[in-house]
Design a protein around this motif. Structure first.
Motif, mmCIF file in Angstrom:
data_model
loop_
_atom_site.group_PDB
_atom_site.id
_atom_site.type_symbol
_atom_site.label_atom_id
_atom_site.label_comp_id
_atom_site.label_asym_id
_atom_site.label_seq_id
_atom_site.Cartn_x
_atom_site.Cartn_y
_atom_site.Cartn_z
ATOM 1 N N ASP A 7 21.401 9.798 8.523
ATOM 2 C CA ASP A 7 22.119 10.691 7.592
ATOM 3 C C ASP A 7 21.881 12.161 7.974
ATOM 4 O OD1 ASP A 7 23.809 11.335 5.562
ATOM 5 O OD2 ASP A 7 22.410 10.909 3.929
ATOM 6 N N THR A 8 21.982 12.423 9.292
ATOM 7 C CA THR A 8 21.696 13.777 9.799
ATOM 8 C C THR A 8 22.839 14.719 9.462
ATOM 9 O OG1 THR A 8 20.665 12.712 11.693
ATOM 10 C CG2 THR A 8 21.101 15.088 11.871
ATOM 11 N N LYS A 9 22.488 15.844 8.885
ATOM 12 C CA LYS A 9 23.458 16.915 8.678
ATOM 13 C C LYS A 9 23.100 18.034 9.645
ATOM 14 C CE LYS A 9 25.613 15.057 5.164
ATOM 15 N NZ LYS A 9 25.334 13.669 5.530
ATOM 16 N N GLU A 10 24.035 18.925 9.840
ATOM 17 C CA GLU A 10 23.842 20.023 10.795
ATOM 18 C C GLU A 10 22.573 20.835 10.442
ATOM 19 O OE1 GLU A 10 25.109 23.275 9.564
ATOM 20 O OE2 GLU A 10 24.353 24.230 11.383
ATOM 21 N N TYR A 26 19.181 11.579 16.599
ATOM 22 C CA TYR A 26 19.883 11.862 15.348
ATOM 23 C C TYR A 26 21.105 10.966 15.204
ATOM 24 C CZ TYR A 26 16.981 16.026 15.283
ATOM 25 O OH TYR A 26 15.913 16.876 15.265
ATOM 26 N N GLU A 28 24.370 10.382 12.583
ATOM 27 C CA GLU A 28 25.040 10.960 11.404
ATOM 28 C C GLU A 28 25.237 9.909 10.329
ATOM 29 O OE1 GLU A 28 28.509 13.175 12.555
ATOM 30 O OE2 GLU A 28 27.268 14.469 13.821
#
Ligand code: NAI
Length: 328
Positions: A7-10, A26, A28
């Motif tokens: 659940d990687t965000k920027e 990572y 997303e």
């Protein structure tokens, strides 16, 4: 140590980019039964509040060789601890990344709903300078009831005492010393419901607290109450809240969390149809303000999440005692 970061965000990537002593991959996507096989060959998974770390996922993680579940959150209701324990998987969390962030957002929701600044902003942009429908109330002298008396609730207390409010707290472990120090009164739930003008939720989601706010508890509250939830979505029975808003028993609702938030929160869905009818209904009320789980979202909190998470990984790698282990 190899970490599968879900659940990687920027902003996560940017926050963790200087961490060099771990091999982080990572993803997303969220961790769930469809993505759990991606963890093959990783030692740890790093997850957030809307990843689903249930029995099925944990079994897959175990098969793929994962040994550590590291959540970037304080809450851990998204992880089945019993199963993790059965499988011998360690679970670590970030117990407090910034209680100030959540407490301040809680008060922002109260103030916005009270003085309708979200409406004023839109109105004046459109040249509408009327005050119709913007009548608020003084916070001074009102009573606020907090459910949960931990780190966040204590900071909310400090801020609201600054406004001159009376603060009631219900917690299963009342602390008279803290009550004196922070200036709140320990009370039982029924008194809190009966006397509060504003009610705010600051307890964890557990089997005991699930749907604490439901039609029965709402019926015990003052007519026109403001309900604020920056705790967890499942603390509130959404349909009962909608019914309370329709009957005007509930005067305002400020929600930073929502029981079905996993499907929509944190994502830009502005080009999609909204399939969740209850969320759609909530969004139609002018006295409901929804933010998408942003209570934690300050620079200081992101820094603390990174530091504590990396410390958790280091302790695990070194075989040290895990200071932030979540026990059964
Ligand atoms: P904390 O652990 O310091 O305090 C929790 C409090 O809840 C304690 O006073 C405890 O006695 C009380 N509690 C436990 N069971 C209860 C029950 N059955 N009824 C009433 N109270 C009960 O936790 P903290 O840091 O104050 O956080 C509170 C909650 O806020 C977390 O559990 C989490 O779900 C939520 N949170 C939300 C965030 C957001 O971004 N919106 C970020 C961080 C936390």
């Amino acid at each position: 140590m190899r970490i599968a970061f879900f659940d990687t965000k920027e902003y996560d990537r940017r926050s963790f980019q200087g961490v060099e002593d771990f091999e982080i991959q990572y993803f997303e996507s969220k961790l769930n039964k469809e993505t759990a096989r991606l963890t093959k060959g990783f030692d740890a998974v790093c997850v957030f509040v809307n990843d689903q770390v249930d029995r099925e996922v944990l079994n897959i993680l175990k098969e793929e060789g994962v040994r550590l579940i590291s959540t970037r959150s304080a809450g851990f209701n998204h992880i089945d601890l019993e199963v993790a324990h059965e499988l011998g998987l360690s679970v670590v969390r970030v117990p407090a990344y910034s209680p100030y962030a959540v407490a301040e957002h809680t008060v922002a929701l109260m103030m916005t709903l009270n003085r309708m600044t979200h409406k004023s902003y839109i109105r004046t942009l459109q040249g509408n300078f009327s005050l119709k429908g913007l009548l608020g109330f003084d916070m001074h002298g009102k009573t606020v009831g907090l459910i949960g008396g931990g780190k966040i609730a204590k900071i909310v207390t400090r801020i609201l005492r600054g406004f001159g409010m009376r603060v009631l707290i219900y917690t299963p472990d009342p602390d008279e010393e803290a009550a004196k120090e922070y200036g709140f009164e320990n009370t039982d739930l029924n008194t809190l419901y009966a006397e509060s003008d504003i009610l705010s939720l600051h307890c964890p989601l557990t089997p005991e607290t699930k749907y604490l706010i439901n039609k029965d508890s709402i019926s015990l509250m003052k007519k026109g109450i403001m309900i604020i939830n920056t705790g967890r979505g499942g603390l509130v029975h959404t349909q009962d809240l909608i019914d309370g808003l329709k009957s005007e028993q509930v005067g305002y609702a400020g929600l930073d969390v929502y029981e079905e938030e996993g499907d929509v929160f944190f994502e830009d869905k502005s080009n999609d149809l909204l399939h969740d009818d209850r969320l759609a209904r909530l969004l139609t009320f002018h006295n409901v303000l929804i933010t998408s789980h942003q209570g934690f979202f300050t620079q200081e909190a992101l820094d603390n999440i990174r530091e504590t998470t990396v410390q958790n990984w280091r302790e695990f790698e070194a075989g040290d005692k895990l200071s932030n282990q979540v026990d059964l």
